[in-house]
Write a protein that holds these residues in place. Structure first.
Motif, PDB file in Angstrom:
ATOM      1  N   GLU A 156      -5.615   8.177   2.883  1.00  0.00           N
ATOM      2  CA  GLU A 156      -6.498   7.342   3.685  1.00  0.00           C
ATOM      3  C   GLU A 156      -5.676   6.558   4.702  1.00  0.00           C
ATOM      4  N   ARG A 208      -8.841  10.562   5.311  1.00  0.00           N
ATOM      5  CA  ARG A 208     -10.086   9.828   5.499  1.00  0.00           C
ATOM      6  C   ARG A 208      -9.789   8.397   5.927  1.00  0.00           C
ATOM      7  N   CYS A 230     -17.699   5.554   6.808  1.00  0.00           N
ATOM      8  CA  CYS A 230     -16.642   6.356   6.190  1.00  0.00           C
ATOM      9  C   CYS A 230     -16.525   7.662   6.963  1.00  0.00           C
ATOM     10  N   GLU A 263     -13.966  11.339   7.676  1.00  0.00           N
ATOM     11  CA  GLU A 263     -13.001  12.251   7.072  1.00  0.00           C
ATOM     12  C   GLU A 263     -12.610  13.302   8.092  1.00  0.00           C
TER      13      GLU A 263
END
Length: 187
Positions: free
Chosen positions: A94, A130, A163, A165
């Motif tokens: 991340e 992500r 969020c 990705e």
């Protein structure tokens, strides 16, 4: 249009960070700005939540297992931007704390940090990258989308977070490509 001096992006394993890296100042600015944008401005780092103060006080400890990217400006190597790429968990890393000093924005520094984060994941064999971003940071969301990130199902329950990705991170098959990306230059 004036030319900007070169900015180098360097990777540092979190456990090898040094005070001279300038990370505490960048983290402080990031967290103070974020709290203000959330509607909870604080005067200084002492008023930030403890988890953020811990990062500022001891980034070497906070990011020990992670990789820290630093954008260094000019011959003096002044720190002007950062991003943290977490150690992979279940094949995914991340991006956290992507930040460019406001005085240096508009020069492609965030894009260079993002490219190097993707390259780092490819070099290390991480399958997925992500990130989460506050919904009001529309220019950051646009940057991430241009880099190939897509909105995905939320893994963080906080209201207002988007969020995202990257659909796949793959190593560059050219010989020496990993070494070539270890330090990136942007004019």
């Amino acid at each position: 249009m004036s030319a900007h001096p070169a900015v180098a992006v360097v990777r540092r394993p979190g456990h090898l960070l040094h005070e001279r890296d300038g990370l505490p100042a960048l983290l402080t600015a990031y967290h103070l700005s974020t709290e203000a944008e959330k509607g909870s401005p604080v005067v200084d780092a002492a008023a930030l939540p403890e988890r953020y103060r811990a990062e500022i006080r001891a980034p070497r400890t906070a990011f020990a297992a992670d990789t820290v990217l630093l954008a260094l400006d000019g011959p003096a190597g002044t720190p002007v931007g950062t991003a943290v790429v977490t150690a992979p968990r279940e094949g995914a890393s991340e991006i956290k704390r992507l930040w460019t000093d406001p005085a240096h924005r508009g020069r492609g520094i965030a894009s260079a940090l993002l490219r190097d984060a993707l390259a780092h994941c490819a070099d290390s064999g991480t399958g997925t990258l992500r990130l989460s971003v506050w919904h009001w940071r529309t220019s950051a969301i646009a940057l991430y989308e241009r880099a190939g990130f897509r909105v995905t199902e939320a893994w963080d329950p906080r209201d207002g977070l988007v969020c995202m990705e990257h659909p796949g991170v793959h190593a560059d098959p050219r010989p020496g490509a990993a070494q070539d990306r270890a330090v990136r230059q942007r004019p």
